[in-house]
Design a protein around this motif. Structure first.
Motif, PDB file in Angstrom:
ATOM      1  N   ASP A  74       0.853  -1.197   0.000  1.00 32.25           N
ATOM      2  CA  ASP A  74       0.000   0.000   0.000  1.00 32.25           C
ATOM      3  C   ASP A  74       0.887   1.244   0.000  1.00 32.25           C
ATOM      4  O   ASP A  74       0.900   2.029   0.943  1.00 32.25           O
ATOM      5  CB  ASP A  74      -0.918  -0.027   1.231  1.00 32.25           C
ATOM      6  CG  ASP A  74      -1.879   1.144   1.282  1.00 32.25           C
ATOM      7  OD1 ASP A  74      -2.123   1.784   0.234  1.00 32.25           O
ATOM      8  OD2 ASP A  74      -2.387   1.437   2.387  1.00 32.25           O
ATOM      9  N   TYR A  80      -5.762   0.197   1.656  1.00 31.15           N
ATOM     10  CA  TYR A  80      -6.158  -1.044   0.999  1.00 31.15           C
ATOM     11  C   TYR A  80      -5.182  -1.364  -0.127  1.00 31.15           C
ATOM     12  O   TYR A  80      -4.430  -0.510  -0.568  1.00 31.15           O
ATOM     13  CB  TYR A  80      -7.583  -0.952   0.446  1.00 31.15           C
ATOM     14  CG  TYR A  80      -7.759   0.066  -0.652  1.00 31.15           C
ATOM     15  CD1 TYR A  80      -7.540  -0.272  -1.984  1.00 31.15           C
ATOM     16  CD2 TYR A  80      -8.138   1.373  -0.356  1.00 31.15           C
ATOM     17  CE1 TYR A  80      -7.694   0.669  -2.994  1.00 31.15           C
ATOM     18  CE2 TYR A  80      -8.298   2.318  -1.357  1.00 31.15           C
ATOM     19  CZ  TYR A  80      -8.074   1.958  -2.676  1.00 31.15           C
ATOM     20  OH  TYR A  80      -8.218   2.886  -3.676  1.00 31.15           O
ATOM     21  N   THR A  82      -4.948  -3.909  -3.905  1.00 28.51           N
ATOM     22  CA  THR A  82      -5.781  -4.519  -4.932  1.00 28.51           C
ATOM     23  C   THR A  82      -5.743  -6.046  -4.822  1.00 28.51           C
ATOM     24  O   THR A  82      -4.859  -6.611  -4.151  1.00 28.51           O
ATOM     25  CB  THR A  82      -5.316  -4.122  -6.343  1.00 28.51           C
ATOM     26  OG1 THR A  82      -4.011  -4.696  -6.561  1.00 28.51           O
ATOM     27  CG2 THR A  82      -5.269  -2.611  -6.505  1.00 28.51           C
ATOM     28  N   SER A 107     -11.090  -4.294  -2.886  1.00 25.86           N
ATOM     29  CA  SER A 107     -10.089  -3.576  -2.098  1.00 25.86           C
ATOM     30  C   SER A 107      -9.861  -4.379  -0.820  1.00 25.86           C
ATOM     31  O   SER A 107     -10.791  -4.600  -0.046  1.00 25.86           O
ATOM     32  CB  SER A 107     -10.587  -2.170  -1.750  1.00 25.86           C
ATOM     33  OG  SER A 107     -10.779  -1.420  -2.916  1.00 25.86           O
TER      34      SER A 107
END
Length: 130
Positions: A74, A80, A82, A107
């Motif tokens: 992140d 979040y 992917t 997410s």
């Protein structure tokens, strides 16, 4: 392939011996204990004990490692990652990415990441039969 060789392969697959040896080897290389045989015996005892109690399985990563891994993924601090990043992290840890119940645009938060990785790590040890 000879019948004996085929029976040997089936035996190894049935008891998931290659996966077990891979996990034990990874533990050895990560911890590099002074007494590797005793370390392996202790690790196998922990696996057996974890099956019947709430004790943790022997993992290569702990809570702080998962926090650091998520933070590295992140990079924009959005809170979040992917699904592609999540799958990459699972593959890096040697965990299966099959049967993930997420849409492609999902997410993955830190809480979900840690919970799911811990669950998959536990499942990776729990498959071994005594």
């Amino acid at each position: 392939m000879a019948a004996g060789e085929q029976r040997g392969r089936e035996y190894l697959e049935r008891y998931k011996i290659p996966e077990l040896l891979h996990n034990l080897s990874a533990l050895l290389l990560y911890h590099r204990p002074e007494r590797p045989r005793e370390f392996l015996i202790h690790a196998l005892e922990r696996v057996n004990l974890a099956k019947v109690t709430d004790m943790d399985y022997p993992y290569l990563v702990d809570e702080s490692n998962l926090d650091a891994m998520f933070e590295m993924l992140d990079i924009t601090s959005q809170g979040y990652i992917t699904l592609v990043q999540y799958k990459g992290a699972l593959e890096t840890l040697g965990l299966s990415t099959q049967n993930l119940a997420y849409e492609e645009d999902a997410s993955i938060t830190l809480e979900i990441f840690k919970k799911e990785v811990k669950k998959l790590l536990q499942e990776s040890w729990a498959i071994y039969q005594s």
